[in-house]
Scaffold this motif. Structure first.
Motif, PDB file in Angstrom:
ATOM      1  N   ASN A 115       0.826  -1.211   0.000  1.00 54.38           N
ATOM      2  CA  ASN A 115       0.000   0.000   0.000  1.00 54.38           C
ATOM      3  C   ASN A 115       0.861   1.262   0.000  1.00 54.38           C
ATOM      4  O   ASN A 115       0.547   2.249  -0.684  1.00 54.38           O
ATOM      5  CB  ASN A 115      -0.925   0.003   1.214  1.00 54.38           C
ATOM      6  N   ASN A 116       1.953   1.234   0.751  1.00 51.84           N
ATOM      7  CA  ASN A 116       2.877   2.376   0.743  1.00 51.84           C
ATOM      8  C   ASN A 116       3.447   2.600  -0.653  1.00 51.84           C
ATOM      9  O   ASN A 116       3.517   3.738  -1.134  1.00 51.84           O
ATOM     10  CB  ASN A 116       4.016   2.143   1.736  1.00 51.84           C
ATOM     11  N   LEU A 117       3.860   1.525  -1.311  1.00 51.10           N
ATOM     12  CA  LEU A 117       4.428   1.651  -2.649  1.00 51.10           C
ATOM     13  C   LEU A 117       3.385   2.151  -3.653  1.00 51.10           C
ATOM     14  O   LEU A 117       3.707   2.920  -4.558  1.00 51.10           O
ATOM     15  CB  LEU A 117       4.997   0.304  -3.109  1.00 51.10           C
ATOM     16  N   ALA A 118       2.134   1.731  -3.474  1.00 48.48           N
ATOM     17  CA  ALA A 118       1.074   2.170  -4.386  1.00 48.48           C
ATOM     18  C   ALA A 118       0.802   3.667  -4.259  1.00 48.48           C
ATOM     19  O   ALA A 118       0.267   4.281  -5.188  1.00 48.48           O
ATOM     20  CB  ALA A 118      -0.205   1.383  -4.130  1.00 48.48           C
ATOM     21  N   ASN A 119       1.172   4.253  -3.103  1.00 44.63           N
ATOM     22  CA  ASN A 119       0.902   5.675  -2.863  1.00 44.63           C
ATOM     23  C   ASN A 119       2.176   6.510  -2.853  1.00 44.63           C
ATOM     24  O   ASN A 119       2.186   7.620  -2.305  1.00 44.63           O
ATOM     25  CB  ASN A 119       0.166   5.850  -1.534  1.00 44.63           C
ATOM     26  N   VAL A 120       3.227   6.018  -3.489  1.00 41.39           N
ATOM     27  CA  VAL A 120       4.491   6.741  -3.484  1.00 41.39           C
ATOM     28  C   VAL A 120       4.366   8.095  -4.177  1.00 41.39           C
ATOM     29  O   VAL A 120       5.119   9.032  -3.871  1.00 41.39           O
ATOM     30  CB  VAL A 120       5.601   5.880  -4.141  1.00 41.39           C
ATOM     31  N   ASP A 121       3.406   8.244  -5.088  1.00 40.04           N
ATOM     32  CA  ASP A 121       3.210   9.508  -5.800  1.00 40.04           C
ATOM     33  C   ASP A 121       1.971  10.266  -5.325  1.00 40.04           C
ATOM     34  O   ASP A 121       1.550  11.232  -5.971  1.00 40.04           O
ATOM     35  CB  ASP A 121       3.102   9.257  -7.310  1.00 40.04           C
ATOM     36  N   THR A 122       1.366   9.840  -4.216  1.00 34.53           N
ATOM     37  CA  THR A 122       0.177  10.508  -3.693  1.00 34.53           C
ATOM     38  C   THR A 122       0.579  11.698  -2.827  1.00 34.53           C
ATOM     39  O   THR A 122       1.301  11.528  -1.836  1.00 34.53           O
ATOM     40  CB  THR A 122      -0.670   9.535  -2.866  1.00 34.53           C
ATOM     41  N   ALA A 123       0.123  12.887  -3.197  1.00 40.38           N
ATOM     42  CA  ALA A 123       0.473  14.089  -2.437  1.00 40.38           C
ATOM     43  C   ALA A 123      -0.029  13.991  -0.997  1.00 40.38           C
ATOM     44  O   ALA A 123      -1.167  13.597  -0.754  1.00 40.38           O
ATOM     45  CB  ALA A 123      -0.129  15.321  -3.110  1.00 40.38           C
ATOM     46  N   GLY A 124       0.844  14.325  -0.047  1.00 42.10           N
ATOM     47  CA  GLY A 124       0.459  14.346   1.355  1.00 42.10           C
ATOM     48  C   GLY A 124       0.303  12.991   2.003  1.00 42.10           C
ATOM     49  O   GLY A 124      -0.091  12.919   3.175  1.00 42.10           O
ATOM     50  N   TYR A 125       0.619  11.900   1.293  1.00 43.97           N
ATOM     51  CA  TYR A 125       0.455  10.567   1.873  1.00 43.97           C
ATOM     52  C   TYR A 125       1.523  10.344   2.944  1.00 43.97           C
ATOM     53  O   TYR A 125       2.698  10.670   2.756  1.00 43.97           O
ATOM     54  CB  TYR A 125       0.569   9.493   0.792  1.00 43.97           C
ATOM     55  N   LYS A 126       1.117   9.752   4.059  1.00 46.06           N
ATOM     56  CA  LYS A 126       2.026   9.392   5.137  1.00 46.06           C
ATOM     57  C   LYS A 126       2.084   7.871   5.253  1.00 46.06           C
ATOM     58  O   LYS A 126       1.061   7.211   5.393  1.00 46.06           O
ATOM     59  CB  LYS A 126       1.559   9.999   6.469  1.00 46.06           C
ATOM     60  N   LYS A 127       3.290   7.349   5.184  1.00 47.70           N
ATOM     61  CA  LYS A 127       3.433   5.898   5.147  1.00 47.70           C
ATOM     62  C   LYS A 127       3.040   5.261   6.471  1.00 47.70           C
ATOM     63  O   LYS A 127       3.175   5.857   7.541  1.00 47.70           O
ATOM     64  CB  LYS A 127       4.870   5.514   4.787  1.00 47.70           C
ATOM     65  N   ASP A 128       2.550   4.030   6.375  1.00 46.17           N
ATOM     66  CA  ASP A 128       2.192   3.234   7.542  1.00 46.17           C
ATOM     67  C   ASP A 128       3.243   2.172   7.778  1.00 46.17           C
ATOM     68  O   ASP A 128       3.908   1.707   6.842  1.00 46.17           O
ATOM     69  CB  ASP A 128       0.833   2.567   7.351  1.00 46.17           C
ATOM     70  N   ALA A 129       3.379   1.782   9.018  1.00 50.17           N
ATOM     71  CA  ALA A 129       4.282   0.696   9.390  1.00 50.17           C
ATOM     72  C   ALA A 129       3.555  -0.207  10.364  1.00 50.17           C
ATOM     73  O   ALA A 129       2.635   0.216  11.070  1.00 50.17           O
ATOM     74  CB  ALA A 129       5.569   1.234  10.004  1.00 50.17           C
ATOM     75  N   VAL A 130       3.949  -1.461  10.391  1.00 46.97           N
ATOM     76  CA  VAL A 130       3.375  -2.444  11.305  1.00 46.97           C
ATOM     77  C   VAL A 130       4.476  -2.929  12.231  1.00 46.97           C
ATOM     78  O   VAL A 130       5.538  -3.358  11.773  1.00 46.97           O
ATOM     79  CB  VAL A 130       2.769  -3.640  10.545  1.00 46.97           C
ATOM     80  N   SER A 131       4.254  -2.818  13.521  1.00 46.87           N
ATOM     81  CA  SER A 131       5.209  -3.334  14.496  1.00 46.87           C
ATOM     82  C   SER A 131       4.638  -4.595  15.128  1.00 46.87           C
ATOM     83  O   SER A 131       3.431  -4.713  15.324  1.00 46.87           O
ATOM     84  CB  SER A 131       5.520  -2.279  15.565  1.00 46.87           C
ATOM     85  N   PHE A 132       5.527  -5.530  15.434  1.00 45.14           N
ATOM     86  CA  PHE A 132       5.128  -6.808  16.022  1.00 45.14           C
ATOM     87  C   PHE A 132       5.577  -6.840  17.488  1.00 45.14           C
ATOM     88  O   PHE A 132       6.623  -6.328  17.843  1.00 45.14           O
ATOM     89  CB  PHE A 132       5.790  -7.981  15.292  1.00 45.14           C
ATOM     90  N   TRP A 133       4.772  -7.450  18.331  1.00 46.42           N
ATOM     91  CA  TRP A 133       5.203  -7.722  19.691  1.00 46.42           C
ATOM     92  C   TRP A 133       4.453  -8.961  20.174  1.00 46.42           C
ATOM     93  O   TRP A 133       3.472  -9.385  19.583  1.00 46.42           O
ATOM     94  CB  TRP A 133       4.992  -6.522  20.599  1.00 46.42           C
ATOM     95  N   GLU A 134       4.955  -9.544  21.252  1.00 43.23           N
ATOM     96  CA  GLU A 134       4.338 -10.752  21.798  1.00 43.23           C
ATOM     97  C   GLU A 134       3.386 -10.370  22.921  1.00 43.23           C
ATOM     98  O   GLU A 134       3.655  -9.467  23.703  1.00 43.23           O
ATOM     99  CB  GLU A 134       5.408 -11.722  22.302  1.00 43.23           C
ATOM    100  N   MET A 135       2.282 -11.071  22.976  1.00 34.08           N
ATOM    101  CA  MET A 135       1.281 -10.793  23.998  1.00 34.08           C
ATOM    102  C   MET A 135       0.868 -12.095  24.668  1.00 34.08           C
ATOM    103  O   MET A 135       0.802 -13.157  24.038  1.00 34.08           O
ATOM    104  CB  MET A 135       0.055 -10.121  23.380  1.00 34.08           C
ATOM    105  N   LEU A 136       0.604 -12.019  25.983  1.00 31.18           N
ATOM    106  CA  LEU A 136       0.174 -13.181  26.756  1.00 31.18           C
ATOM    107  C   LEU A 136      -1.345 -13.210  26.787  1.00 31.18           C
ATOM    108  O   LEU A 136      -1.986 -12.221  27.094  1.00 31.18           O
ATOM    109  CB  LEU A 136       0.722 -13.088  28.179  1.00 31.18           C
ATOM    110  N   TYR A 137      -1.924 -14.333  26.396  1.00 29.61           N
ATOM    111  CA  TYR A 137      -3.374 -14.434  26.441  1.00 29.61           C
ATOM    112  C   TYR A 137      -3.782 -15.825  26.918  1.00 29.61           C
ATOM    113  O   TYR A 137      -2.978 -16.757  26.954  1.00 29.61           O
ATOM    114  CB  TYR A 137      -3.997 -14.132  25.078  1.00 29.61           C
TER     115      TYR A 137
END
Length: 244
Positions: A28-50
């Motif tokens: 999705n970030n690459l698809a919007n590389v030419d979109t004015a004002g677009y701010k890239k998203d990132a996904v962070s991973f962490w472990e959770m106890l459930y």
């Protein structure tokens, strides 16, 4: 052995699902590389106890999507209706869904002379929607809107204390996570540049490198799951021989 293999299989599947989500984000970030004002998203991973069941807990994978609000390049366009914010802040936009915020300043005039986004949102100033009723339209660096040399409005450039309270809508619009709980503040450290546009802050080389790494990691997890499946098959086969 079977229990350990089963947990390994679950861990592998969870990791693959997380990597698939990250791959979608990079695409999705690459698809919007030419979109004015677009701010890239990132996904962070962490472990959770459930709670896995009534008897035990286990550690699983969790994802958090966050938006990088770092400023993109500001490039000249020569179009007087294009505006860019150099520094902090957002343009305030009136849409059918309510107030929204954006860094994309590719505006246009409607038949009534009102400044709008390409999607139809009204660009707001301190005196309401900005109306251009004249020939010479200019915006000063402090946001003053001038028509034929006379100030007619003040462009409303606002900021928020916590950028994590902004939720992305579409490609370059944002809304507050809890309307009314945090009122936007008047931005201070900014300049408005007329005839310029802020580009996407996506670095295509970095995103392509990340995509390649994720694909390789995804393939490695596939091989691990296949290996665990082969181990289970061998274990079942041996148990069958021992019972004879």
């Amino acid at each position: 052995m079977y229990i350990h293999n089963r947990l390994g299989m679950i861990e592998g599947v969870e990791t693959m699902l997380a990597q698939e989500r990250r791959l979608d984000q990079v695409a999705n970030n690459l698809a919007n590389v030419d979109t004015a004002g677009y701010k890239k998203d990132a996904v962070s991973f962490w472990e959770m106890l459930y709670q896995a069941n009534a008897e035990r807990q286990r550690v699983g994978k969790a994802l958090r999507v966050h938006t990088d609000h770092q400023q993109g390049h500001v490039d000249p366009t020569g179009n007087p209706l294009d505006l860019a914010i150099q520094g902090e802040g957002f343009f305030r936009i009136q849409t059918d869904q309510g107030i929204r915020y954006t860094r994309a300043g590719s505006f246009q005039l409607d038949p009534m002379g009102q400044l709008r986004t390409p999607e139809g949102g009204l660009v707001l100033g301190d005196g309401g929607p900005i109306v251009v009723d004249g020939n010479n339209f200019a915006v000063e660096r402090d946001g003053r809107v001038m028509v034929d040399g006379v100030q007619v409005n003040q462009l409303e450039v606002v900021g928020v204390n916590d950028l994590t309270n902004l939720i992305k809508e579409g490609r370059n619009l944002f809304r507050l996570a809890a309307e009314g709980e945090e009122m936007p503040l008047e931005a201070m450290n900014f300049q408005v540049r007329q005839g310029f546009l802020e580009k996407s802050n996506v670095n295509s080389v970095e995103e392509m490198t990340t995509m390649i790494d994720l694909q390789r990691s995804y393939e490695a997890q596939q091989k691990m799951i296949q290996a665990i499946d082969d181990m289970d098959e061998q274990a079942i086969s041996r148990v069958g021989r021992f019972n004879r």
